[in-house]
Every structure is written in structure tokens, then in C-alpha cells.
Write a protein that holds these residues in place. Structure first.
Motif, PDB file in Angstrom:
ATOM      1  N   SER A 198      46.528  10.460  47.024  1.00  0.00           N
ATOM      2  CA  SER A 198      45.389  10.348  47.950  1.00  0.00           C
ATOM      3  C   SER A 198      45.780   9.644  49.248  1.00  0.00           C
ATOM      4  CB  SER A 198      44.241   9.583  47.286  1.00  0.00           C
ATOM      5  OG  SER A 198      44.644   8.274  46.936  1.00  0.00           O
ATOM      6  N   LYS A 199      46.916   8.931  49.243  1.00  0.00           N
ATOM      7  CA  LYS A 199      47.381   8.212  50.432  1.00  0.00           C
ATOM      8  C   LYS A 199      48.410   9.010  51.230  1.00  0.00           C
ATOM      9  CE  LYS A 199      45.049   4.476  49.294  1.00  0.00           C
ATOM     10  NZ  LYS A 199      43.869   4.037  50.087  1.00  0.00           N
ATOM     11  N   VAL A 200      48.806  10.153  50.712  1.00  0.00           N
ATOM     12  CA  VAL A 200      49.819  10.978  51.385  1.00  0.00           C
ATOM     13  C   VAL A 200      49.160  11.837  52.460  1.00  0.00           C
ATOM     14  CG1 VAL A 200      51.520  12.821  51.076  1.00  0.00           C
ATOM     15  CG2 VAL A 200      51.293  11.035  49.347  1.00  0.00           C
ATOM     16  N   LYS A 201      49.819  11.910  53.603  1.00  0.00           N
ATOM     17  CA  LYS A 201      49.355  12.800  54.673  1.00  0.00           C
ATOM     18  C   LYS A 201      49.941  14.193  54.413  1.00  0.00           C
ATOM     19  CE  LYS A 201      48.884   9.205  58.205  1.00  0.00           C
ATOM     20  NZ  LYS A 201      49.320   8.725  59.552  1.00  0.00           N
ATOM     21  N   HIS A 202      49.138  15.045  53.817  1.00  0.00           N
ATOM     22  CA  HIS A 202      49.614  16.375  53.441  1.00  0.00           C
ATOM     23  C   HIS A 202      49.649  17.311  54.653  1.00  0.00           C
ATOM     24  CE1 HIS A 202      49.322  15.648  49.066  1.00  0.00           C
ATOM     25  NE2 HIS A 202      48.313  14.866  49.409  1.00  0.00           N
ATOM     26  N   THR A 203      50.632  18.177  54.654  1.00  0.00           N
ATOM     27  CA  THR A 203      50.731  19.228  55.669  1.00  0.00           C
ATOM     28  C   THR A 203      50.671  20.570  54.959  1.00  0.00           C
ATOM     29  OG1 THR A 203      52.108  17.830  57.093  1.00  0.00           O
ATOM     30  CG2 THR A 203      52.141  20.207  57.514  1.00  0.00           C
ATOM     31  N   LEU A 204      49.669  21.375  55.291  1.00  0.00           N
ATOM     32  CA  LEU A 204      49.474  22.657  54.618  1.00  0.00           C
ATOM     33  C   LEU A 204      50.421  23.706  55.202  1.00  0.00           C
ATOM     34  CD1 LEU A 204      47.760  24.168  52.504  1.00  0.00           C
ATOM     35  CD2 LEU A 204      46.201  24.800  54.358  1.00  0.00           C
ATOM     36  N   ALA A 205      51.350  24.175  54.373  1.00  0.00           N
ATOM     37  CA  ALA A 205      52.321  25.183  54.808  1.00  0.00           C
ATOM     38  C   ALA A 205      51.870  26.574  54.371  1.00  0.00           C
ATOM     39  CB  ALA A 205      53.689  24.870  54.218  1.00  0.00           C
ATOM     40  N   THR A 206      52.286  27.573  55.105  1.00  0.00           N
ATOM     41  CA  THR A 206      51.941  28.960  54.767  1.00  0.00           C
ATOM     42  C   THR A 206      53.013  29.605  53.901  1.00  0.00           C
ATOM     43  OG1 THR A 206      52.949  29.697  56.841  1.00  0.00           O
ATOM     44  CG2 THR A 206      50.569  29.261  56.861  1.00  0.00           C
ATOM     45  N   SER A 207      54.167  28.951  53.764  1.00  0.00           N
ATOM     46  CA  SER A 207      55.239  29.452  52.902  1.00  0.00           C
ATOM     47  C   SER A 207      56.039  28.267  52.394  1.00  0.00           C
ATOM     48  CB  SER A 207      56.155  30.419  53.659  1.00  0.00           C
ATOM     49  OG  SER A 207      56.803  29.756  54.735  1.00  0.00           O
ATOM     50  N   VAL A 208      56.684  28.442  51.264  1.00  0.00           N
ATOM     51  CA  VAL A 208      57.499  27.376  50.687  1.00  0.00           C
ATOM     52  C   VAL A 208      58.965  27.701  50.941  1.00  0.00           C
ATOM     53  CG1 VAL A 208      57.452  28.456  48.407  1.00  0.00           C
ATOM     54  CG2 VAL A 208      57.978  26.041  48.614  1.00  0.00           C
ATOM     55  N   LYS A 209      59.720  26.688  51.415  1.00  0.00           N
ATOM     56  CA  LYS A 209      61.082  26.958  51.873  1.00  0.00           C
ATOM     57  C   LYS A 209      62.163  26.143  51.165  1.00  0.00           C
ATOM     58  CE  LYS A 209      59.482  28.316  56.466  1.00  0.00           C
ATOM     59  NZ  LYS A 209      59.555  28.068  57.922  1.00  0.00           N
ATOM     60  N   LYS A 210      61.781  25.265  50.235  1.00  0.00           N
ATOM     61  CA  LYS A 210      62.788  24.486  49.527  1.00  0.00           C
ATOM     62  C   LYS A 210      62.259  24.090  48.150  1.00  0.00           C
ATOM     63  CE  LYS A 210      61.361  20.171  51.776  1.00  0.00           C
ATOM     64  NZ  LYS A 210      61.811  19.034  52.628  1.00  0.00           N
ATOM     65  N   PRO A 211      63.130  23.744  47.228  1.00  0.00           N
ATOM     66  CA  PRO A 211      62.699  23.355  45.886  1.00  0.00           C
ATOM     67  C   PRO A 211      61.767  22.146  45.930  1.00  0.00           C
ATOM     68  CG  PRO A 211      65.055  23.754  45.929  1.00  0.00           C
ATOM     69  CD  PRO A 211      64.603  23.748  47.356  1.00  0.00           C
ATOM     70  N   GLY A 212      60.962  22.007  44.896  1.00  0.00           N
ATOM     71  CA  GLY A 212      60.028  20.898  44.826  1.00  0.00           C
ATOM     72  C   GLY A 212      58.776  21.296  44.081  1.00  0.00           C
ATOM     73  N   MET A 213      57.790  20.428  44.088  1.00  0.00           N
ATOM     74  CA  MET A 213      56.509  20.691  43.440  1.00  0.00           C
ATOM     75  C   MET A 213      55.417  20.578  44.491  1.00  0.00           C
ATOM     76  SD  MET A 213      55.003  18.799  40.058  1.00  0.00           S
ATOM     77  CE  MET A 213      53.491  19.313  39.260  1.00  0.00           C
ATOM     78  N   TYR A 214      54.589  21.611  44.605  1.00  0.00           N
ATOM     79  CA  TYR A 214      53.621  21.697  45.692  1.00  0.00           C
ATOM     80  C   TYR A 214      52.205  21.891  45.152  1.00  0.00           C
ATOM     81  CZ  TYR A 214      57.940  22.376  48.247  1.00  0.00           C
ATOM     82  OH  TYR A 214      59.198  22.199  48.760  1.00  0.00           O
ATOM     83  N   LYS A 215      51.281  21.170  45.741  1.00  0.00           N
ATOM     84  CA  LYS A 215      49.877  21.297  45.373  1.00  0.00           C
ATOM     85  C   LYS A 215      49.240  22.361  46.257  1.00  0.00           C
ATOM     86  CE  LYS A 215      45.833  18.440  44.309  1.00  0.00           C
ATOM     87  NZ  LYS A 215      45.324  17.037  44.278  1.00  0.00           N
ATOM     88  N   ILE A 216      48.667  23.367  45.616  1.00  0.00           N
ATOM     89  CA  ILE A 216      48.091  24.474  46.367  1.00  0.00           C
ATOM     90  C   ILE A 216      46.766  24.034  46.980  1.00  0.00           C
ATOM     91  CG2 ILE A 216      47.454  26.910  46.287  1.00  0.00           C
ATOM     92  CD1 ILE A 216      50.396  26.169  45.485  1.00  0.00           C
ATOM     93  N   GLY A 217      46.636  24.285  48.274  1.00  0.00           N
ATOM     94  CA  GLY A 217      45.466  23.848  49.013  1.00  0.00           C
ATOM     95  C   GLY A 217      45.699  22.558  49.759  1.00  0.00           C
ATOM     96  N   ALA A 218      46.792  21.849  49.419  1.00  0.00           N
ATOM     97  CA  ALA A 218      47.150  20.612  50.112  1.00  0.00           C
ATOM     98  C   ALA A 218      48.512  20.744  50.784  1.00  0.00           C
ATOM     99  CB  ALA A 218      47.164  19.437  49.142  1.00  0.00           C
ATOM    100  N   ASP A 219      49.528  21.147  49.998  1.00  0.00           N
ATOM    101  CA  ASP A 219      50.877  21.324  50.541  1.00  0.00           C
ATOM    102  C   ASP A 219      51.186  22.783  50.881  1.00  0.00           C
ATOM    103  OD1 ASP A 219      51.380  18.574  49.864  1.00  0.00           O
ATOM    104  OD2 ASP A 219      51.748  19.222  47.805  1.00  0.00           O
ATOM    105  N   LEU A 220      50.543  23.681  50.150  1.00  0.00           N
ATOM    106  CA  LEU A 220      50.860  25.104  50.286  1.00  0.00           C
ATOM    107  C   LEU A 220      49.582  25.934  50.215  1.00  0.00           C
ATOM    108  CD1 LEU A 220      53.206  27.209  50.411  1.00  0.00           C
ATOM    109  CD2 LEU A 220      53.163  27.218  47.898  1.00  0.00           C
ATOM    110  N   LYS A 221      49.486  26.900  51.091  1.00  0.00           N
ATOM    111  CA  LYS A 221      48.302  27.758  51.154  1.00  0.00           C
ATOM    112  C   LYS A 221      48.225  28.663  49.926  1.00  0.00           C
ATOM    113  CE  LYS A 221      45.998  30.959  54.358  1.00  0.00           C
ATOM    114  NZ  LYS A 221      46.124  31.685  55.646  1.00  0.00           N
ATOM    115  N   ALA A 222      46.998  28.859  49.430  1.00  0.00           N
ATOM    116  CA  ALA A 222      46.799  29.759  48.290  1.00  0.00           C
ATOM    117  C   ALA A 222      47.154  31.191  48.679  1.00  0.00           C
ATOM    118  CB  ALA A 222      45.346  29.690  47.831  1.00  0.00           C
ATOM    119  N   GLY A 223      47.552  31.994  47.687  1.00  0.00           N
ATOM    120  CA  GLY A 223      47.902  33.385  47.938  1.00  0.00           C
ATOM    121  C   GLY A 223      49.177  33.766  47.218  1.00  0.00           C
ATOM    122  N   THR A 224      49.760  34.863  47.657  1.00  0.00           N
ATOM    123  CA  THR A 224      51.007  35.354  47.057  1.00  0.00           C
ATOM    124  C   THR A 224      52.183  34.960  47.946  1.00  0.00           C
ATOM    125  OG1 THR A 224      49.852  37.233  46.070  1.00  0.00           O
ATOM    126  CG2 THR A 224      52.249  37.395  46.259  1.00  0.00           C
TER     127      THR A 224
END
Length: 273
Positions: A198-224
């Protein structure tokens, strides 16, 4: 002839005396360059320490915001440590120090120390160590940041059989911790940390470009999303890794993989080795 020999000897001794004095003066005024260490002691503070230089009467500390940038003198001090405050949080600063000696009206300087740098601490962040949930840290969802660092969640400390789950983190990961659990983060000296999500400043990306764990709607846009890196992926319905029923689906990544995700889910991608 005798008179000439005496004159010559007098000249030799005079020259030796002069050069001897110059060598003594040089030895007396030469200063070793300081050996320094820097350590963040808070979100806006960095402590600069150095060993005492023989013969030095004071020290000048210089700071820059890049290694090859412009260094500004921030203080002259007789102390062998100084805490630089009122800095930006989560920001890297560079330091160097030189020793001084005043003798009469002259001032002698050492060479500059090797440049050392560190980042100020991140607000709300905790670093490598062991924590009891409910005592040292609050229960809830956290994000771990680091590269190839290890964590574990257990029912008891220092008990392999009590481990509930463990994993390696590739850039970032989410975990949900409950009261009574023990959480351990090992970063192998890399400076990894964890922070309430809740204290992290999330940046919503439209694509994922490196390994990791991403929260959809916060770090990564929903979709395919098309994934063309990594070796394995998982889509999880919540950040409690202990809940195996939360695993929606998973699979290997062989060249290219299309993955469909929706808001509230988590996408985890392991790297290739």
C-alpha cells in the motif's frame, strides 16, 4: 690547498643540511589520503566515517550526485565522522574526503580519498533480516524488491520443518503475511528490501518486459500479454503463496507465450538460466 678542502667540506655539509631540512619538512607535511566508509542511517541521512590521518588537523568532506559530477564541499571538521542530513530519500550520493594540515601560514593537503557512495533509505522499507509478524512488522501484503534474493515464511524460527513456503525473488515479488508467522529475507549483501504494498508507488505498464511478480491493475494492465522471455509463468488469484488453490494456471515459456490476466490477479515469471 688545505683551505680549499675545508671550504669544499663546508659547502658539502651546508648542502646536506639544507636538503636534510627539506626532506624533514616534506615528511612532516605529507599526509596520507583518508580511507572512508559511507552508510545510510535513515531516509534523509548518510554517515561518512574515516580513519584518523597522522598529522592532519582537519578534514574536508565533498559530495556529488554522480561519481563524475561536480563535488561540493559540505563541511570542514576536526572529527573523523560526519552525518550528512536533510537529503532526499531513496537517492544515491557520492562522497570523497581530503585531510589538511596547517603549519604557520601554510596549509598542506592530502590526496582525495577514493569516492564512495550509498543510497539513503526508503521510507517504510525493511531490509534483510528475520521478523515476527505482529511484533516486528504488521500482517498484510508486502512487496519484495531485489535480484536473486531469498525469502521464507515459517511457523517457527530456525526450524527447517516449520517452513511454510520459500522462494527466490527476481526483481520484485508479493507476499501476504499473517500474525504469528516468521518472515526471513536474505539478500547476500545486495541491499534488497520489502515494503507494504500500500506504500509502493505503482506504475501501470501496458506490457511486461522482465522477470518478476506483477499485480494486475497496479503494475500491469489487464488483458492478453505476449511473453518472449523467461522459463516459467504462473497466474495467481491472490498474493498468499501458501494458498495453492489461488493458482489459476501455469506453464513453461518456450520461445513465446500468450497469457491472459485480469485485475486483481498476479502474474509471476521466472527467468531463464
Amino acid at each position: 690547498m688545505r683551505k680549499n678542502i675545508i671550504s669544499l667540506l663546508t659547502l658539502v655539509f651546508s648542502i646536506a643540511f639544507v636538503f636534510g631540512n627539506e626532506l624533514d619538512a616534506s615528511a612532516a607535511t605529507s599526509l596520507s589520503k583518508p580511507v572512508i566508509t559511507v552508510k545510510a542511517t535513515g531516509t534523509t541521512k548518510i554517515k561518512i566515517s574515516y580513519k584518523k590521518v597522522k598529522g592532519a588537523t582537519s578534514y574536508r568532506i565533498y559530495r556529488a550526485t554522480s561519481k563524475s559530477g561536480k563535488y561540493k564541499r559540505i563541511i570542514s571538521t576536526k572529527s573523523t565522522s560526519y552525518t550528512n542530513s536533510k537529503l532526499k530519500s531513496s537517492f544515491r550520493y557520492y562522497y570523497k574526503v581530503r585531510a589538511l594540515k596547517k603549519s604557520g601560514k601554510k596549509t598542506y593537503y592530502s590526496k582525495y580519498s577514493t569516492v564512495k557512495s550509498t543510497k539513503t533509505l526508503i521510507p517504510y522499507a525493511k531490509y534483510a533480516g528475520s521478523y515476527k509478524v505482529g511484533k516486528d512488522i504488521s500482517a498484510g501484503e508486502y512487496m519484495i524488491f531485489g535480484k536473486d534474493v531469498y525469502y521464507e515464511i515459517s511457523k517457527q524460527p530456525s526450524n527447517f520443518d516449520a517452513i511454510l513456503t520459500n522462494d527466490f525473488v527476481y526483481n520484485q515479488a508479493y507476499v501476504r503475511l499473517s500474525v504469528g508467522q516468521y518472515f526471513k529475507l536474505s539478500d547476500y549483501g545486495t541491499g534488497a528490501y520489502f515494503i507494504p504494498s500500500s506504500k509502493v508507488k505503482h506504475t501501470l505498464a501496458t506490457s511486461v518486459k522482465k522477470p518478476g511478480m506483477y499485480k494486475i491493475g497496479a503494475d500491469l494492465k489487464a488483458g492478453t500479454h505476449k511473453i518472449s522471455f523467461g522459463s516459467y509463468y504462473e497466474v495467481i488469484n491472490n498474493s498468499s503463496i501458501l494458498d495453492m488453490e489461488a493458482l489459476e494456471y501455469n506453464g513453461e515459456i518456450n520461445g513465446t507465450e500468450y497469457v491472459k490476466v485480469k485485475n486483481g490477479q498476479f502474474l509471476k515469471i521466472n527467468p531463464s538460466y
